[in-house]
Design a protein around this motif. Structure first.
Motif, PDB file in Angstrom:
ATOM      1  N   MET A   1      -8.575   8.791  -5.490  1.00 27.04           N
ATOM      2  CA  MET A   1      -7.736   8.334  -6.922  1.00 27.04           C
ATOM      3  C   MET A   1      -6.230   8.074  -6.519  1.00 27.04           C
ATOM      4  O   MET A   1      -5.599   7.191  -6.824  1.00 27.04           O
ATOM      5  N   SER A   2      -5.740   9.136  -5.639  1.00 27.62           N
ATOM      6  CA  SER A   2      -4.570   9.153  -5.332  1.00 27.62           C
ATOM      7  C   SER A   2      -4.122   7.796  -4.324  1.00 27.62           C
ATOM      8  O   SER A   2      -2.947   7.090  -4.409  1.00 27.62           O
ATOM      9  N   GLN A   3      -4.939   7.733  -3.237  1.00 26.76           N
ATOM     10  CA  GLN A   3      -4.819   6.589  -2.373  1.00 26.76           C
ATOM     11  C   GLN A   3      -5.026   5.159  -3.160  1.00 26.76           C
ATOM     12  O   GLN A   3      -3.918   4.462  -2.999  1.00 26.76           O
ATOM     13  N   ILE A   4      -5.900   5.219  -4.076  1.00 26.22           N
ATOM     14  CA  ILE A   4      -6.082   3.821  -4.760  1.00 26.22           C
ATOM     15  C   ILE A   4      -4.881   3.387  -5.782  1.00 26.22           C
ATOM     16  O   ILE A   4      -4.481   2.351  -5.857  1.00 26.22           O
ATOM     17  N   GLU A   5      -4.584   4.730  -6.423  1.00 30.82           N
ATOM     18  CA  GLU A   5      -3.307   4.307  -7.426  1.00 30.82           C
ATOM     19  C   GLU A   5      -1.978   3.936  -6.720  1.00 30.82           C
ATOM     20  O   GLU A   5      -1.110   3.275  -7.256  1.00 30.82           O
ATOM     21  N   SER A   6      -1.989   4.064  -5.171  1.00 29.62           N
ATOM     22  CA  SER A   6      -0.813   3.827  -4.577  1.00 29.62           C
ATOM     23  C   SER A   6      -0.785   2.245  -4.472  1.00 29.62           C
ATOM     24  O   SER A   6       0.303   1.613  -4.239  1.00 29.62           O
ATOM     25  N   TYR A   7      -1.892   1.441  -4.585  1.00 29.50           N
ATOM     26  CA  TYR A   7      -1.939   0.229  -4.057  1.00 29.50           C
ATOM     27  C   TYR A   7      -0.894  -0.808  -5.147  1.00 29.50           C
ATOM     28  O   TYR A   7      -0.176  -1.591  -4.584  1.00 29.50           O
ATOM     29  N   PRO A   8      -1.084  -0.682  -6.406  1.00 26.18           N
ATOM     30  CA  PRO A   8      -0.400  -1.430  -7.391  1.00 26.18           C
ATOM     31  C   PRO A   8       1.183  -1.067  -6.995  1.00 26.18           C
ATOM     32  O   PRO A   8       2.167  -1.846  -7.095  1.00 26.18           O
TER      33      PRO A   8
END
Lengths: 318, 318
Positions: free
Chosen positions: B295-302
């Motif tokens: 989740m933390s990784q994915i939330e960093s994309y935007p």
């Protein structure tokens, strides 16, 4: 307790013993379930056992106010485990996420709900699921908050006797499957009377309590008829006309969550009330002008009222 | 709806030099004005001077994510004053209230908005007023967030090309003076193209970016067609039908704030975009099942995409 909640319509599952029984047939068939936003474990037996005795859920906008309420209840209900306010962990159970925080003290669970109906809807869906999973019964939900008053001065505490929303209808407007959905907003008159009767329970502080209708708005500015938002498409005269119409409709206050709270609680057959303290008399001005100290004092009134009510409930041995 | 409230276009004040000029004639006549929720002083000349150079306002749900973005921007834009992440006060300006938090780094102001359209409307009204008071010009507003994907896997970043709301209409539904009010939702296609073109700006990480329509919902459960809320009045087949209808309408993702963000920004003539990363493919399941690390990784994309866009903007010397 639950038989008094005025469930008049609906496909709600009947529950004669007061237990929380949610009207969602899918829940029992899910491969996996979890409370995504509040992150309280749904399958931990110790946690669920701890929550099974919950009789009151108190909700309000900010985490800080709900923590204050939990600490106050711990003191006044003599819940010794929770009384050391110097400790951060002086609760039976607490959770903090970036969205919501909750504090359990004995039979009361205090949770913040953020601003607006979508925000309160998200947390209520998950709290209701927790109550069912824990096998709770005869639960009462109480929202405490702040509001604009219609002809009422700051410090008056309003107990909601009915809710109007845009269009002056008594419905919570949301959606399901891409279609607009109107859910009925129901108030429990007996619960309103019970809470109202606690105004003078403590000789040191007579709370000024008013029972009346609440207008539930979609934002803080145009929806509440303010002139000081980033845009405004109407005149001062239009504003006065709107506020007068509210008053002539029996509306005492304006806030942003009551319709969702009362409609969602009604939908799952949990009795509920809304208690908000006035921070500005909207017939005089738009912008609250209280000092931080005054605001802090005034914000304590609904906490005091709900504490008196819960205290009286348990002193009766219910 | 009353004819008075159907504001479908644009009585906005024209502003040819790009300065923020709010369509509210009352603001100049107020005896006293303040930003009640964000508490940034509206009359402090040093603060306003500091804010006058703002070119980007980035908003997102949680304070933590917006602080992370501000720290990332400080590093990548080489704003040395803000680079020491070990310090709490490593921003030009920061505020924290119980409702909202904001972090200013050079020409970018990052603010959290909570959950849902009412919550984002409150903070945007006040941020827009701050931008006008500070004399800002040519400001771009970007919301970053998470979403459910329609046929898209977790990690795909969606840039909104249009918004549908309940009834499959391209409007933000709110109210004014007690009447329902529909405001048009407008997307800036050029801004969408500019942001989209940044997907491969950094050789180390090609972001998977999709441009498509967004469905903006009133809650996380029934409004988004989930089966796992506290109540559910429809079948699995109804759910599939709804999600398929979204897909056939060109909808790529579902979230809870886009309509308000794009409609309010359009109303005050600030260009705006919405960038959300998928955390669950709703054609497969309702509940996100990512680990905290994922989740933390994915939330960093935007955050990465908006940083690349802002960086490119300033490297052009705009």
């Amino acid at each position: 307790m639950s038989e008094k909640s005025t469930v008049t319509t609906d496909n709600n599952s009947a529950c004669t013993d007061g237990c929380v029984k949610l009207p969602n047939p899918h829940l029992s068939t899910l491969d996996h379930d979890a409370l995504f936003h509040i992150q309280v474990p749904l399958h931990d037996t110790d946690t669920l056992k701890d929550f099974s005795k919950i009789k009151f859920v108190c909700i309000g906008g900010t985490p800080g106010r709900m923590k204050l309420l939990a600490q106050k209840l711990a003191r006044e209900l003599n819940l010794t485990k929770c009384q050391d306010n110097s400790k951060e962990d002086n609760f039976d159970y607490a959770f903090t996420t970036e969205r919501y925080s909750g504090f359990k003290v004995g039979p009361v669970f205090c949770v913040n709900h953020g601003i607006g109906q979508p925000s309160v809807a998200v947390v209520l869906h998950e709290v209701f699921k927790l109550l069912q999973a824990a096998g709770c019964s005869n639960v009462t939900l109480i929202r405490i908050g702040t509001c604009g008053g219609i002809g009422l001065e700051p410090g008056t505490t309003v107990i909601t006797s009915g809710v109007l929303t845009a269009g002056f209808k008594e419905v919570y407007v949301t959606s399901a499957l891409g279609r607009p959905l109107e859910l009925p907003v129901k108030v429990d008159p007996e619960l309103v009377r019970e809470i109202s009767s606690c105004a003078s329970d403590n000789g040191n502080l007579d709370l000024k309590v008013k029972v009346g209708k609440t207008f539930c708005a979609e934002d803080f500015y145009q929806s509440q008829g303010r002139l000081d938002g980033s845009f405004c498409d109407y005149s001062k005269e239009d504003q006065i006309c709107f506020l007068n119409k509210l008053q002539s409709s029996g509306v005492c206050n304006i806030e942003m969550e009551s319709a969702a709270v009362l409609a969602l609680a009604h939908k799952v057959q949990i009795r509920a009330a809304v208690i908000c303290v006035v921070i500005v008399n909207r017939l005089k001005c738009d912008l609250p002008s209280l000092t931080a100290e005054e605001m802090s004092q005034i914000e304590s009134y609904p906490l005091e009222l709900v504490t008196r009510y819960i205290k009286r409930h348990f002193s009766k041995g219910d």
